[in-house]
Design a protein around this motif. Structure first.
Motif, PDB file in Angstrom:
ATOM      1  N   ILE A  90       0.843  -1.198   0.000  1.00 56.41           N
ATOM      2  CA  ILE A  90       0.000   0.000   0.000  1.00 56.41           C
ATOM      3  C   ILE A  90       0.882   1.255   0.000  1.00 56.41           C
ATOM      4  N   GLY A  91       0.612   2.165  -0.920  1.00 58.04           N
ATOM      5  CA  GLY A  91       1.342   3.437  -0.973  1.00 58.04           C
ATOM      6  C   GLY A  91       2.674   3.386  -1.683  1.00 58.04           C
ATOM      7  N   SER A  92       3.116   2.204  -2.113  1.00 62.84           N
ATOM      8  CA  SER A  92       4.465   2.107  -2.711  1.00 62.84           C
ATOM      9  C   SER A  92       4.497   2.788  -4.074  1.00 62.84           C
ATOM     10  N   ALA A  93       5.643   3.418  -4.367  1.00 66.54           N
ATOM     11  CA  ALA A  93       5.733   4.223  -5.579  1.00 66.54           C
ATOM     12  C   ALA A  93       7.043   4.013  -6.317  1.00 66.54           C
ATOM     13  N   GLN A  94       6.959   4.225  -7.637  1.00 65.11           N
ATOM     14  CA  GLN A  94       8.152   4.428  -8.450  1.00 65.11           C
ATOM     15  C   GLN A  94       8.281   5.940  -8.545  1.00 65.11           C
ATOM     16  N   ILE A  95       9.481   6.452  -8.443  1.00 64.21           N
ATOM     17  CA  ILE A  95       9.657   7.904  -8.492  1.00 64.21           C
ATOM     18  C   ILE A  95      10.240   8.309  -9.842  1.00 64.21           C
ATOM     19  N   ARG A  96       9.464   9.139 -10.552  1.00 66.19           N
ATOM     20  CA  ARG A  96       9.876   9.617 -11.880  1.00 66.19           C
ATOM     21  C   ARG A  96      10.559  10.967 -11.714  1.00 66.19           C
ATOM     22  N   VAL A  97      11.695  11.137 -12.380  1.00 66.88           N
ATOM     23  CA  VAL A  97      12.476  12.367 -12.269  1.00 66.88           C
ATOM     24  C   VAL A  97      12.740  12.877 -13.676  1.00 66.88           C
ATOM     25  N   GLU A  98      12.363  14.139 -13.941  1.00 70.67           N
ATOM     26  CA  GLU A  98      12.522  14.675 -15.292  1.00 70.67           C
ATOM     27  C   GLU A  98      13.206  16.033 -15.263  1.00 70.67           C
ATOM     28  N   TYR A  99      14.202  16.189 -16.151  1.00 70.67           N
ATOM     29  CA  TYR A  99      14.847  17.495 -16.307  1.00 70.67           C
ATOM     30  C   TYR A  99      15.438  17.576 -17.712  1.00 70.67           C
ATOM     31  N   GLY A 100      15.171  18.697 -18.381  1.00 76.91           N
ATOM     32  CA  GLY A 100      15.756  18.936 -19.706  1.00 76.91           C
ATOM     33  C   GLY A 100      15.495  17.799 -20.683  1.00 76.91           C
ATOM     34  N   GLY A 101      14.295  17.229 -20.628  1.00 81.78           N
ATOM     35  CA  GLY A 101      13.931  16.170 -21.582  1.00 81.78           C
ATOM     36  C   GLY A 101      14.449  14.791 -21.220  1.00 81.78           C
ATOM     37  N   GLU A 102      15.205  14.686 -20.121  1.00 77.34           N
ATOM     38  CA  GLU A 102      15.734  13.392 -19.699  1.00 77.34           C
ATOM     39  C   GLU A 102      14.872  12.840 -18.566  1.00 77.34           C
ATOM     40  N   ILE A 103      14.486  11.580 -18.668  1.00 78.66           N
ATOM     41  CA  ILE A 103      13.595  10.988 -17.657  1.00 78.66           C
ATOM     42  C   ILE A 103      14.235   9.759 -17.016  1.00 78.66           C
ATOM     43  N   VAL A 124       6.041   3.243 -16.377  1.00 78.58           N
ATOM     44  CA  VAL A 124       6.312   4.652 -16.679  1.00 78.58           C
ATOM     45  C   VAL A 124       7.431   4.695 -17.722  1.00 78.58           C
ATOM     46  N   ARG A 125       7.201   5.361 -18.834  1.00 73.62           N
ATOM     47  CA  ARG A 125       8.206   5.468 -19.893  1.00 73.62           C
ATOM     48  C   ARG A 125       9.388   6.312 -19.405  1.00 73.62           C
ATOM     49  N   CYS A 126      10.569   5.894 -19.702  1.00 76.71           N
ATOM     50  CA  CYS A 126      11.747   6.654 -19.265  1.00 76.71           C
ATOM     51  C   CYS A 126      12.970   6.264 -20.086  1.00 76.71           C
ATOM     52  N   HIS A 127      14.048   7.018 -19.903  1.00 78.02           N
ATOM     53  CA  HIS A 127      15.322   6.709 -20.563  1.00 78.02           C
ATOM     54  C   HIS A 127      16.229   5.868 -19.662  1.00 78.02           C
ATOM     55  N   THR A 290       9.051   0.155 -19.903  1.00 79.77           N
ATOM     56  CA  THR A 290       9.572   1.512 -19.697  1.00 79.77           C
ATOM     57  C   THR A 290      10.178   2.075 -20.976  1.00 79.77           C
ATOM     58  N   GLY A 291      10.605   1.204 -21.875  1.00 75.39           N
ATOM     59  CA  GLY A 291      11.291   1.658 -23.085  1.00 75.39           C
ATOM     60  C   GLY A 291      12.702   2.151 -22.797  1.00 75.39           C
ATOM     61  N   ALA A 292      13.171   1.994 -21.566  1.00 76.67           N
ATOM     62  CA  ALA A 292      14.485   2.510 -21.174  1.00 76.67           C
ATOM     63  C   ALA A 292      15.616   1.726 -21.835  1.00 76.67           C
ATOM     64  N   GLU A 293      16.651   2.442 -22.254  1.00 78.83           N
ATOM     65  CA  GLU A 293      17.835   1.776 -22.808  1.00 78.83           C
ATOM     66  C   GLU A 293      18.881   1.541 -21.733  1.00 78.83           C
TER      67      GLU A 293
END
Ligand SMILES: [Zn+2]
Ligand SMILES: [Zn+2]
Length: 341
Positions: A90-103, A124-127, A290-293
């Motif tokens: 309950i309440g658990s999260a993935q934390i998304r961080v975005e700056y300058g187009g980088e995720i 969550v989609r990210c790099h 996620t599509g992350a490389e």
């Protein structure tokens, strides 16, 4: 400089000067969830989801906690942070961080099967994706929760017909409540160890329904237990507390029950493979979604799992962290300390 770095205090965003799940005290900590290895004492300020906060507050006492709802954005020095369901507890999260187009996404612990009580995992989609690998070996493949709960309820019925008490060991936070939801309360009474019941109370107070349970106390006659079920922590087995349940059988619900040795080490007569972490295929599906490389592999089978990801063409590296796996000793100790107080 990378948006997130891996330091000896934890995952760090220098641009915003915040840490994610730090294991040494810091000024500002973003917390994925309330388990002891991710949510530690000593930080000046905490940020977590609204539904994770009650348990964290209960465990850490008077600390400075700010809360945020899933999906809403908090901007710190231009860096955007948001929390997304990890499906772990309950309440658990993935934390998304975005700056300058980088995720980047720091996923903490996660589980891809919807357990009906935790907010369901959302990719969550990210790099750059930071993943756990607690069960990052092909041998770990979970069967659906309904099947496992059916086995546990059958086991309870069998023990009842033999006049025995069923003792079921599990994590006090997360899996205990998930099991409670799946247990067939028409069979008998569910008794709880203090560590489990204290957590249940916090969760009920935040408006989440759990079936009725009875806290084990000295006042209860020993004769009341046979035929019924006692939900407790793995750490309580082998302690004086357990002696009041004479002629009891012990079952353990954990992902580790895949391995025979784990059941023996726990002193369990029966193992049920039920985990709050993703299995092998869950991990791979989550990473693909996620599509992350770039993938950073933390706690668990980091070397084997990151090597396998590299064979799929991903830039995967293993990371040294102080996070632990499922049913960690620290979590047990914390639960016992809590039960004694
Ligand atoms: Zn956890
Ligand atoms: Zn963890």
């Amino acid at each position: 400089m990378a948006l997130l770095e891996f330091t000896d205090r934890g995952i760090y965003c220098s641009r915003a000067d915040v840490y994610i799940d730090p294991w040494r005290p810091v000024k500002r900590a973003l917390i994925t969830h309330g388990h002891a290895d991710h949510s530690r004492w000593g930080n000046e300020a905490y940020l977590c989801t609204t539904s994770a906060a009650p348990v964290i507050r209960h465990r850490l006492g008077e600390v400075n906690i700010q809360t945020v709802n899933y999906g809403s954005t908090t901007t710190i020095n231009g860096v955007k942070f948001s929390f997304h369901p990890a499906g772990h507890i309950i309440g658990s999260a993935q934390i998304r961080v975005e700056y300058g187009g980088e995720i980047w996404v720091a996923s903490g612990d996660y589980k891809t099967e919807d357990d009906g009580i935790s907010e369901a995992f959302a990719p969550v989609r990210c790099h750059h994706f930071i993943t756990e690998s607690t069960f990052g070996l092909p041998v770990y493949r979970w069967r659906p929760q309904e099947e496992i709960m059916g086995e546990i309820n059958d086991w309870w019925r069998e023990n009842q017909s033999a006049g025995k008490t069923s003792i079921l060991t599990t994590y006090a936070l997360g899996k205990a409540q998930r099991l409670l939801r799946g247990l067939d309360t028409s069979i008998g009474t569910i008794y709880t160890h203090g560590a489990v019941e204290n957590t249940n109370e916090v969760i009920r107070r935040q408006g989440i329904d759990l079936p009725d349970t009875v806290r084990v106390t000295r006042e209860i006659d020993k004769k009341a237990y046979p035929g019924n079920l006692v939900l407790t922590t793995p750490g309580s087995i082998g302690q004086p507390w357990i002696k009041k349940f004479t002629g009891a059988v012990v079952g353990s619900a954990s992902g580790w029950m895949t391995l025979r040795g784990a059941r023996r080490r726990r002193g369990a007569d029966r193992g049920f493979v039920l985990s709050d972490h993703a299995d092998w295929s869950g991990l791979l599906a989550a990473i693909e979604a996620t599509g992350a490389e770039n993938v950073y592999v933390t706690h668990g089978y980091t070397a084997i799992f990151s090597k396998y990801l590299r064979s799929l063409g991903l830039n995967a590296v293993e990371l040294e962290t102080e996070y632990e796996g499922e049913d960690v000793a620290e979590e047990d100790k914390l639960a016992e300390k809590e039960a004694e107080s």
